[in-house]
Design a protein around this motif. Structure first.
Motif, PDB file in Angstrom:
ATOM      1  N   LEU A  98       1.116  -1.339   0.519  1.00  0.00           N
ATOM      2  CA  LEU A  98       0.058   0.262   0.176  1.00  0.00           C
ATOM      3  C   LEU A  98       1.362   1.132   0.157  1.00  0.00           C
ATOM      4  O   LEU A  98       2.072   1.401   0.741  1.00  0.00           O
ATOM      5  CB  LEU A  98      -0.914  -0.034   0.684  1.00  0.00           C
ATOM      6  N   GLY A  99       0.403   2.126  -0.363  1.00  0.00           N
ATOM      7  CA  GLY A  99       1.657   3.242  -0.772  1.00  0.00           C
ATOM      8  C   GLY A  99       1.380   4.229  -1.966  1.00  0.00           C
ATOM      9  O   GLY A  99       0.937   3.203  -3.192  1.00  0.00           O
ATOM     10  N   THR A 100       1.094   5.439  -1.880  1.00  0.00           N
ATOM     11  CA  THR A 100       1.253   5.815  -3.468  1.00  0.00           C
ATOM     12  C   THR A 100       3.172   6.172  -3.772  1.00  0.00           C
ATOM     13  O   THR A 100       3.286   5.952  -4.769  1.00  0.00           O
ATOM     14  CB  THR A 100       1.169   7.082  -3.982  1.00  0.00           C
ATOM     15  N   HIS A 101       4.042   6.661  -3.164  1.00  0.00           N
ATOM     16  CA  HIS A 101       5.357   7.428  -3.206  1.00  0.00           C
ATOM     17  C   HIS A 101       5.955   6.165  -2.491  1.00  0.00           C
ATOM     18  O   HIS A 101       7.027   5.901  -3.217  1.00  0.00           O
ATOM     19  CB  HIS A 101       5.724   8.763  -3.267  1.00  0.00           C
ATOM     20  N   THR A 102       5.518   5.553  -1.358  1.00  0.00           N
ATOM     21  CA  THR A 102       6.493   4.885  -0.585  1.00  0.00           C
ATOM     22  C   THR A 102       5.641   3.609  -0.619  1.00  0.00           C
ATOM     23  O   THR A 102       4.487   3.861   0.159  1.00  0.00           O
ATOM     24  CB  THR A 102       6.424   5.429   1.013  1.00  0.00           C
TER      25      THR A 102
END
Length: 434
Positions: free
Chosen positions: A212-216
């Motif tokens: 899960l996450g966008t940049h991390t």
């Protein structure tokens, strides 16, 4: 080699019978795939035989050294058809030697100076063995790279790229076969490559892989319990789902461990790490990949891989489940044990695509684990073979049924309209005779 398939102890007559059976299986509550190295061959991946041949060709000195010190037989280096050794046992023997020789090196610390020649010889052997191990691991990574342009393209794999056509077809057929209220299909794979991720992205299909996450993007196993829905739909969507669940049982080329946590990086950054690793002489691994060795079972009990194997076992224990195996060579005993144990579930259905199956369940050339399954003559086990033309992922894509466009109510309406049309045609015909 002609088409060959057997269900339990009964041979299937033709592909039509197989396709009808697969159509019924896709209606079950839970549907999943288990993909091995053979499933990525069409996309540029290597089987274990091809991997070993590549190693012999690119690292002839390391191969000759292993013959000299008894790690492999001489016929294992005989091109163009070398005898492929048991890769797991080979890596195990190398790691045992590394441990033993390292221990011996530690014993030279306080010894007299006359032992220096022996110490130097052992140090040279230890250094060479590390380079041999690194070369073997580089071959494993190279077998999973598929096509370099896919790693470097900012847009990933295009939908018109034929290299992943079968993967796209399979994913589309699986999600389209799901009925209202049924869960999304699962894809379990022992491969480190990104074939499934790239295929799904090219058709805008969401992939739930535990991160899960966008940049991390951090590993968060609770994401496997979440799904996607269409907020614009009125009522329940009648057909299909919006995502697949992906469990990479041996890790991935895009995973890295840092500060006790596991992260997923972009393909571009992962490729930079891979190129660095491929240039090392004494590297021992990359990311969280579980290299092919018998001790890999111990590697799978950690936080991430342990959770993925738990999900795999949990899937096979659910009622009304179907698992389709494709390109899996039954070389991983820890997975074989889970599959055999899962047969205690009386509603589990197994469909196995095997390149070596020719219709004879007692063929000694088949993997031992597969022969054991065939010997059960269990009607819940179907094995499909007939040679490479029928055994790999392109054949599975062809055999899976096309998505249905009618549900039961629509079928009833279609039948009523057809009956009404037939009545009208009879009335017209009778009127013409009067």
């Amino acid at each position: 080699m002609p088409f060959a398939a057997i269900r339990g102890g009964t041979a299937l007559s033709d592909e039509t019978e197989l396709e009808a059976y697969l159509a019924s299986l896709l209606r079950l509550e839970n549907v999943g795939l288990l993909l091995g190295a053979g499933a990525s061959v069409a996309a540029g991946g290597h089987t274990m035989i091809a991997l070993w041949t590549d190693f012999i060709g690119t690292s002839p000195e390391e191969a000759a050294w292993m013959v000299e010190y008894g790690f492999i037989a001489e016929n294992a280096t005989s091109l163009p058809r070398p005898t492929t050794p048991n890769f797991e046992h080979l890596i195990d023997s190398i790691e045992i030697a590394l441990s033993d020789w390292t221990r011996q090196m530690g014993m030279f610390g306080d010894n007299p100076i006359e032992y220096e020649p022996a110490e130097q010889e052992l140090e040279n052997k230890l250094s060479r063995l590390k380079s041999v191990k690194a070369a073997l691991f580089r071959s494993v990574v190279n077998a999973a790279l598929l096509r370099r342009e896919w790693w470097l393209s900012p847009s990933g794999v295009e939908s018109h790229d034929e290299g992943l056509a079968s993967q796209r077809t399979i994913l589309q057929k699986l999600v389209s076969a799901r009925q209202p209220g049924q869960s999304s299909p699962w894809v379990f794979t022992t491969n480190y490559d990104l074939a499934i991720e790239w295929a799904a992205e090219s058709i805008d299909l969401q992939v739930s892989n535990g991160f899960l996450g966008t940049h991390t993007r951090r590993f968060s196993p609770q994401s496997f319990d979440l799904g996607f829905r269409n907020t614009q739909a009125r009522g329940e969507a009648r057909f299909g789902v919006y995502n697949i669940y992906l469990a990479k049982l041996h890790g991935s080329l895009t995973w890295k461990e840092e500060s006790g946590q596991v992260f997923e990086v972009s393909a571009h950054l992962a490729h930079q790490r891979i190129e660095t690793f491929m240039g090392e002489r004494d590297g021992s691994g990359l990311g969280l990949m579980v290299m092919p060795r018998a001790a890999k079972y111990m590697d799978t009990i950690g936080y991430v891989l342990g959770e993925l194997f738990r999900r795999f076992a949990e899937f096979m224990s659910k009622p009304q489940s179907c698992l389709i195996l494709c390109g899996y060579g039954f070389g991983d005993e820890h997975i074989n044990r889970l599959i055999r144990s899962a047969l205690l579930n009386p509603t589990l259905q197994l469909v196995i695509y095997s390149s070596g199956f020719n219709g004879d369940p007692t063929d000694v050339n088949l993997p031992t684990a597969l022969r054991k399954l065939l010997s059960l003559k269990n009607p819940r086990i179907t094995v499909v073979g007939g040679g490479s033309a029928f055994a790999y992922i392109d054949s599975l894509a062809r055999h899976l049924p096309d998505p249905l466009i009618y549900d039961e109510d629509m079928r009833k309406l279609e039948k009523a309209l057809r009956d009404e049309r037939e009545v009208q045609e009879r009335e017209v015909a009778q009127g013409g005779r009067l």
